[in-house]
Design a protein around this motif. Structure first.
Motif, short mmCIF file in Angstrom:
data_model
loop_
_atom_site.label_atom_id
_atom_site.label_comp_id
_atom_site.label_asym_id
_atom_site.label_seq_id
_atom_site.Cartn_x
_atom_site.Cartn_y
_atom_site.Cartn_z
N ILE A 74 0.85 -1.18 0.00
CA ILE A 74 0.00 0.00 0.00
C ILE A 74 0.90 1.25 0.00
N PRO A 75 0.71 2.15 -0.99
CA PRO A 75 1.56 3.35 -1.01
C PRO A 75 1.41 4.17 0.28
N GLU A 76 2.52 4.80 0.66
CA GLU A 76 2.56 5.55 1.92
C GLU A 76 1.49 6.64 2.03
N GLU A 77 1.31 7.38 0.93
CA GLU A 77 0.32 8.47 0.97
C GLU A 77 -1.09 7.95 1.26
N LEU A 78 -1.33 6.70 0.82
CA LEU A 78 -2.64 6.09 1.08
C LEU A 78 -2.76 5.67 2.53
N LEU A 79 -1.68 5.07 3.05
CA LEU A 79 -1.69 4.67 4.46
C LEU A 79 -1.99 5.86 5.36
N GLU A 80 -1.37 6.99 5.00
CA GLU A 80 -1.57 8.20 5.79
C GLU A 80 -3.04 8.61 5.80
N ARG A 81 -3.72 8.51 4.64
CA ARG A 81 -5.16 8.85 4.56
C ARG A 81 -6.00 7.81 5.30
N TYR A 82 -5.62 6.55 5.19
CA TYR A 82 -6.35 5.50 5.92
C TYR A 82 -6.36 5.84 7.42
N LEU A 83 -5.19 6.24 7.92
CA LEU A 83 -5.12 6.58 9.35
C LEU A 83 -6.01 7.77 9.65
N GLN A 84 -5.98 8.75 8.76
CA GLN A 84 -6.76 9.97 9.00
C GLN A 84 -8.26 9.69 9.11
N VAL A 85 -8.78 8.81 8.24
CA VAL A 85 -10.24 8.61 8.23
C VAL A 85 -10.72 7.57 9.24
N GLY A 86 -9.80 7.11 10.11
CA GLY A 86 -10.26 6.25 11.20
C GLY A 86 -9.75 4.83 11.23
N ARG A 87 -8.81 4.50 10.35
CA ARG A 87 -8.22 3.17 10.40
C ARG A 87 -7.06 3.14 11.39
N PRO A 88 -6.73 1.98 11.94
CA PRO A 88 -7.49 0.74 11.92
C PRO A 88 -8.82 0.90 12.67
N THR A 89 -9.86 0.24 12.17
CA THR A 89 -11.15 0.28 12.87
C THR A 89 -11.15 -0.78 13.98
N PRO A 90 -11.90 -0.55 15.06
CA PRO A 90 -11.92 -1.53 16.14
C PRO A 90 -12.74 -2.77 15.79
N ILE A 91 -12.51 -3.82 16.55
CA ILE A 91 -13.43 -4.96 16.56
C ILE A 91 -14.19 -4.87 17.88
N ILE A 92 -15.50 -4.96 17.80
CA ILE A 92 -16.32 -4.87 19.01
C ILE A 92 -17.02 -6.20 19.25
N ARG A 93 -17.00 -6.63 20.51
CA ARG A 93 -17.67 -7.88 20.83
C ARG A 93 -19.10 -7.56 21.26
N ALA A 94 -20.08 -8.26 20.65
CA ALA A 94 -21.50 -7.99 20.93
C ALA A 94 -21.95 -8.82 22.12
N LYS A 95 -21.45 -8.47 23.30
CA LYS A 95 -21.71 -9.28 24.50
C LYS A 95 -23.19 -9.38 24.86
N ARG A 96 -23.89 -8.24 24.72
CA ARG A 96 -25.30 -8.23 25.13
C ARG A 96 -26.17 -9.04 24.16
N LEU A 97 -25.74 -9.01 22.91
CA LEU A 97 -26.44 -9.83 21.93
C LEU A 97 -26.15 -11.32 22.20
N GLU A 98 -24.93 -11.61 22.59
CA GLU A 98 -24.57 -12.99 22.95
C GLU A 98 -25.50 -13.51 24.05
#
Ligand code: PLP
Length: 441
Positions: A74-98
């Protein structure tokens, strides 16, 4: 488990798993070399489509469409934008749904809704716009239905200082103004399609000044406008390159699941063209394909109102109604299928991405379709349980959880599920209100 720095308080029951910015993956994953057999070639039915693609697609996008390289940097300039828009995104565990499912499932959600425009679409929009800019394109053009794709392209264009021309299906342009305003906030030039900007659009308007438009017409206009005016056209889903760009999500999820210490038994999600689901599933599936044994279950769903997943036929079809693009072999209900006005706009597409179609045909990915009525009830239950509003599209994956939970209960097993949480529904509340019958006065 997290111990707070400023006290002795320990949070034991973690539901959110972040990947730190310095661990964002540096590579996209391309499944083509790992498929169980080679992907059927695109067909040029009109004799003009390959020429058109060479002119209107960014050079790199066309090159990656056929690449046999497994991991692409992945080109560096793209990585920089990925970070800006919120990457990496979290993983959330749906405990209450479980708990609702009597704790027979562990549910992990890859939250693509955490990006600026609230869905996975920015993951490839940034790449397409970046490569268009590298080709010195004067602008980018694209089509959009309900506006999710258009807003991602508009955001990407703003971040790369490109001009974006968005052709928005005329009925949505007037009926769904909020994503249009979002695009306008980003400085995009948004036009109701059919528009006055192309010959094709002008002709249609002459015949019917109130022409409702369609995604097919909007694609034709976007392609023609780019071709005639020195721009590049941006493809939103379905094609190999677009899926590859979006695998940043799956590459992150793989690291996150390893870190959590879980190996999902099921990977599930929804299919419009197939990109968010494929982007999450492929890095996991690719590894299994290379080892020659697929243990996990892969299940993807669409909507009963546009039943390409369960009623589609595996054959060559046009990806667009205007028949400008080459034919692809995919599960399709026909490029001339006129979808009913369901609210999950992102699921209205008539076909399934060629790579995903091949995997469905081999029995590696299972398909489901669920109705809007059923899905919206799940969405409401999910919101009440987990406190999060899913996009109507995303909600189509929730009934799969119900099915897996029932099976697990019956067999007295515990299963781990990873779900592609493709987007939030905060701009879709009007649709929920309509279907669920909220007081709109
Ligand atoms: C566009 C969209 C989809 C469907 O598109 P895919 O290419 O199949 O990923 C699903 N969910 C959301 C929230 C969307 O915006």
């Amino acid at each position: 488990m997290i111990k707070l720095r400023w006290s002795t308080f320990v949070v034991k029951d973690l539901v959110r798993y972040d990947l730190s910015q310095d661990r964002i993956p540096e590579f996209w994953y391309n499944i083509l070399p790992d498929l169980p057999e080679s992907l059927p070639e695109p067909k040029d039915a009109t004799g003009k489509s390959f020429e058109t693609l060479k002119i209107v697609l960014p050079t790199k996008v066309l090159e990656y469409e056929f690449s046999q390289e497994r991991f692409i940097k992945i080109p560096e300039e793209l990585l920089e934008r990925y970070l800006q828009v919120g990457r990496p995104t979290p993983i959330i565990r749906a405990k209450r749904l479980e708990e609702k499912f009597d704790n027979v499932l562990k549910i992990y959600m890859k939250m693509e809704s955490y990006t600026y425009t609230g869905s996975h679409k920015i993951n490839s929009a940034l790449a397409h716009v970046y490569y268009a800019k590298n080709d010195n394109a004067k602008f980018v053009s694209t089509e959009t239905g309900a506006g999710q794709w258009g807003s991602a392209v508009s955001l990407a264009s703003a971040l790369f200082k490109m001009k974006a021309y968005v052709f928005m299906v005329r009925t949505s342009y007037y009926a769904k103004p909020y994503r249009k305003y979002l695009m306008m906030m980003y400085g995009a030039n948004v036009n109701p399609s059919p528009s006055e900007l192309t010959d094709f659009g002008r002709e249609l308007l002459l015949k019917d000044p109130n022409h409702p438009g369609s995604l097919g017409i909007a694609i034709s206009e976007a392609v023609k406008y780019a071709m005639d005016n020195g721009g590049k056209y941006v493809v939103g889903s379905v094609v190999n390159s677009d899926i590859m760009f979006k695998t940043i999500a799956g590459m992150e999820a793989k690291l996150q699941m390893e870190e959590i210490g879980e190996d999902p038994d099921y990977i599930i999600g929804v299919v419009g063209g197939g990109s968010n689901y494929a982007a999450l599933a492929y890095p996991f599936l690719g590894e299994e394909l290379r080892k020659g044994k697929v243990r996990r279950k892969y299940i993807a769903s669409g909507s009963t109102e546009v039943p390409k997943m369960t009623k589609g036929i595996y054959k060559y079809d046009f990806p667009d109604t205007a028949m400008i693009l080459p034919q692809l072999k995919m599960y399709t209900i026909g490029s001339d299928f006129i979808p009913p006005p369901i609210y999950a706009g992102g699921l209205r597409y008539h076909a399934v991405a060629p790579t995903l179609s091949l995997l469905m045909n081999k029995g590696i990915v299972e398909a489901r379709d669920y109705s809007q009525e059923e899905t919206f009830k799940w969405a409401k239950m999910f919101a009440e349980t987990e406190g999060y509003i899913p996009a109507p599209e995303t909600a189509h994956a929730l009934p799969i959880l119900g099915e897996i939970a029932e099976n697990a209960k019956r067999n007295k097993e515990k299963k781990t599920v990873l779900i592609s949480f493709s987007g939030h529904g905060l701009l879709d509340l009007g649709n929920y209100a309509d279907v669920l019958g909220f007081d709109k006065k």
